[in-house]
Design a protein around this motif. Structure first.
Motif: not given
Length: 631
Positions: A148-152, A181-185, A38-44
């Motif tokens: 986890l998208p990079p902080d860039v 937001r993704t890290a919190r998730q 679920f998290t992966y799909q949300s980030v995607k």
């Protein structure tokens, strides 16, 4: 392989602990897997939405700015950029003309867009991939960034066209907010997974507590079942499996009780048989140590059971068998040939008082709890030997007493038949002829009985020497030709070598041939020919006598070389004979170190054959050493 199996030693030993461990791990992994998906799909989806928003922003700017660039209205272009720079995630917007000169640039300062004035040139990077502003390199796409998208901060360049290339636009945007937001998730996902795992653990503890207690009770019952056969355990009805297990153990307990009673009865029955059987039964191990000794064995050898148990079987044997016995066992265990085991034979035993006696011994092998043991069955045949001696003496005495008067009677009848006392009436001639033939049969029977007695007593003296077998066969065909004519049978010598020298008794080979030829003539049936052949093979000469009669019935084939054996085919007695010929023939052939046998086919006749060793230097030496041979 060793490392793969060592992980088991780190597991808890109790089943309940293992169940909790495995189910807890399985549930935790399942929750983690579902949460991860679920998290992966949300980030995607968020990454895809960002890309769509940037594309929309670019198209919006391009639609408005093309006319402003053509009219060189920089202030209006700056206003457009300030308005669009308020878009979330956007950090800055830059437009350069075809000569790489900056037309307008807007950046965000503390979250608010502001114009930036510069005279420098900027070379656009028109490519599909985004650039990392910190490194100036293309942003890498890998599986880690998918989770986890990079902080860039990234930038993309797009062309502005209105029939021709007018300028290039650069959009800079930051993934920091998406990263946070993704890290919190992900943290929430792990927290939910741990919470669910703990809740599952406590639920499993509550669910397994009663079944595990029942399992412990069932295990304790099973461990002590051998001591309490017939008892019943309490059945747990909470689950079908535990109910079936408890019920099966109760049924097993009852069955074991019944089997124990049955086994005790069978043991008592078997022991009663062993104690009352006529034959002695002795069991020994692979070292010859006596393990059991029944009452019949005690009566035969004179020992009580306690006197022989755990002692070596040699104590029941006379010399030289006593000294050779251990070597025989070892040789057999090492793969040597069996002399008694599985064969059986007559041997001598020694009683407690030291007296020797004849006995039949049959030995078989078996496994007792994977240990090799030997079972010997002993029968005292002393009385049988005594009766056999009395019978042999009686037959010998009667035969000797009969032969002389029978010879005299036969001679007198021959003389009467020949007319020595004058011409006899026809009726008297028939009676004399009948008496003469029957006296001849009695003489042959007496001679056969005497030969049998000599063979059985080992008193048959054979003179082994080099003899011409071909000459003996030819002479026997001539000597027995008249007998064959009585049955309208002709003896025909077939295939044979030019010469054939064998080691045999020159006086006994004709007797062997006479028995085989007479049998073949009597049982030739409608055929009028008996074929004789001599074949050389494997250092032996084989003589074959073949008739073309009805053959030998299956029931009689195993008895054909026995004493007084005659096939009951409906006409045996009409053919005459004593039933001793083949028995004597076999004993003579074996005494001359030969072999004898037959091949038959019902309806197609029989072939009787015997082998004699060819005359070689070695055979001659053996014959000289064996002048008196017992059967």
């Amino acid at each position: 392989m060793g490392l793969a199996m060592n992980w088991r030693r780190y597991l808890p030993h109790r089943l309940s602990s293992q169940l909790l461990l495995f189910i807890g791990i399985a549930v935790t992994l399942a929750i983690l897997l579902v949460s991860t998906v679920f998290t992966y799909q949300s980030v995607k989806r968020e990454r895809a939405q960002i890309n769509e928003n940037i594309q929309f922003l670019v198209k919006n700017i391009e639609a408005v700015s093309a006319a402003l660039i053509l009219s060189k209205d920089v202030e209006a272009l700056e206003s457009v950029l300030l308005l669009n720079a308020k878009f979330p995630l956007v950090d800055g917007i830059l437009i350069v003309d075809t000569k790489n000169r900056v037309l307008s640039e807007v950046i965000k300062v503390d979250g608010f867009p502001e114009p930036l004035f510069t005279n420098k040139t900027t070379i656009p990077h028109l490519a599909e991939e985004a650039l990392d502003t910190a490194t100036g390199k293309t942003a890498e796409a890998n599986w880690k960034n998918d989770f986890l998208p990079p902080d860039v901060q990234l930038e993309n360049w797009y062309p502005i066209q209105a029939g021709s290339w007018l300028a290039s636009i650069r959009i800079r945007y930051s993934l920091t907010e998406l990263h946070d937001r993704t890290a919190r998730q992900w943290r929430h996902t792990l927290l939910y997974a741990m919470t669910a795992a703990l809740a599952n653990f406590f639920m499993l503890v509550l669910m397994l507590r009663t079944p595990m207690r029942v399992l412990q009770q069932t295990t304790a019952f099973a461990e002590h079942l051998s001591e309490h056969i017939g008892e019943q355990t309490t059945i747990y009805h909470g689950t079908q499996e535990f109910y079936a297990l408890g019920n099966a153990l109760n049924v097993l307990s009852v069955q074991l009780q019944y089997q124990r009673q049955t086994m005790d009865e069978q043991l008592a029955h078997t022991q009663a048989i062993l104690d009352n059987v006529v034959d002695g039964i002795i069991t020994i191990d692979s070292l010859g140590t006596i393990r059991s000794f029944n009452q019949a064995a005690s009566r035969i050898f004179g020992y009580v059971e306690d006197e022989v148990i755990a002692r070596n079987i040699r104590m029941l044997m006379p010399e030289p068998h006593r000294s050779a016995h251990d070597g025989y066992l070892k040789n057999y265990a090492d793969g040597g040939a069996a002399k008694i085991i599985g064969i059986g034979r007559e041997v001598e035993g020694m009683r407690k008082d030291g007296s020797l006696f004849a006995m039949d011994l049959a030995v078989s092998r078996a496994l007792d709890h994977d240990e090799l043991i030997y079972i010997g069955i002993v029968r005292d045949i002393s009385e049988r030997h005594r009766l056999d001696r009395l019978k042999s003496e009686f037959v010998s005495t009667v035969s000797h007493e009969l032969r002389t008067p029978l010879t005299s009677i036969h001679g007198s009848l021959k003389l009467l038949e020949g007319g020595v006392a004058g011409a006899l009436p026809d009726a008297a001639i028939k009676l004399v002829s009948l008496a003469q033939k029957n006296s001849q049969r009695l003489i042959l029977l007496t001679n056969d009985l005497l030969d049998m007695e000599k063979l059985a007593a080992g008193k048959m003296s054979l003179q082994l020497s080099q003899v011409d077998l071909l000459s003996i066969v030819k002479q026997s065909i001539l000597d027995n030709g008249g007998y064959g004519l009585n049955y309208q049978v002709q003896y025909v010598l077939g295939a044979h070598p030019q010469s054939c020298l064998v080691i045999a008794d020159a006086a006994r080979v004709p007797q062997i041939l006479a028995n085989l030829l007479s049998n073949a003539a009597k049982f030739s049936g409608d055929s009028h020919q008996v074929d004789i052949r001599i074949i050389l093979r494997d250092g032996k000469a084989r003589v074959q006598v073949e008739d073309h009669g009805p053959g030998i019935s299956n029931e009689f084939q195993g008895q054909i070389f026995g004493a007084f054996a005659q096939d009951n085919n409906g006409n045996t007695r009409q053919q005459g004979g004593t039933g001793l010929g083949l028995k004597i023939t076999k004993s003579l052939v074996i005494a001359m170190q030969g072999e004898i046998g037959f091949d038959t086919k019902i309806g197609n006749g029989s072939i009787f054959w015997f082998d004699l060793p060819l005359a070689t230097s070695e055979a001659k030496e053996q014959a000289e050493r064996r002048m008196d041979i017992a059967p």
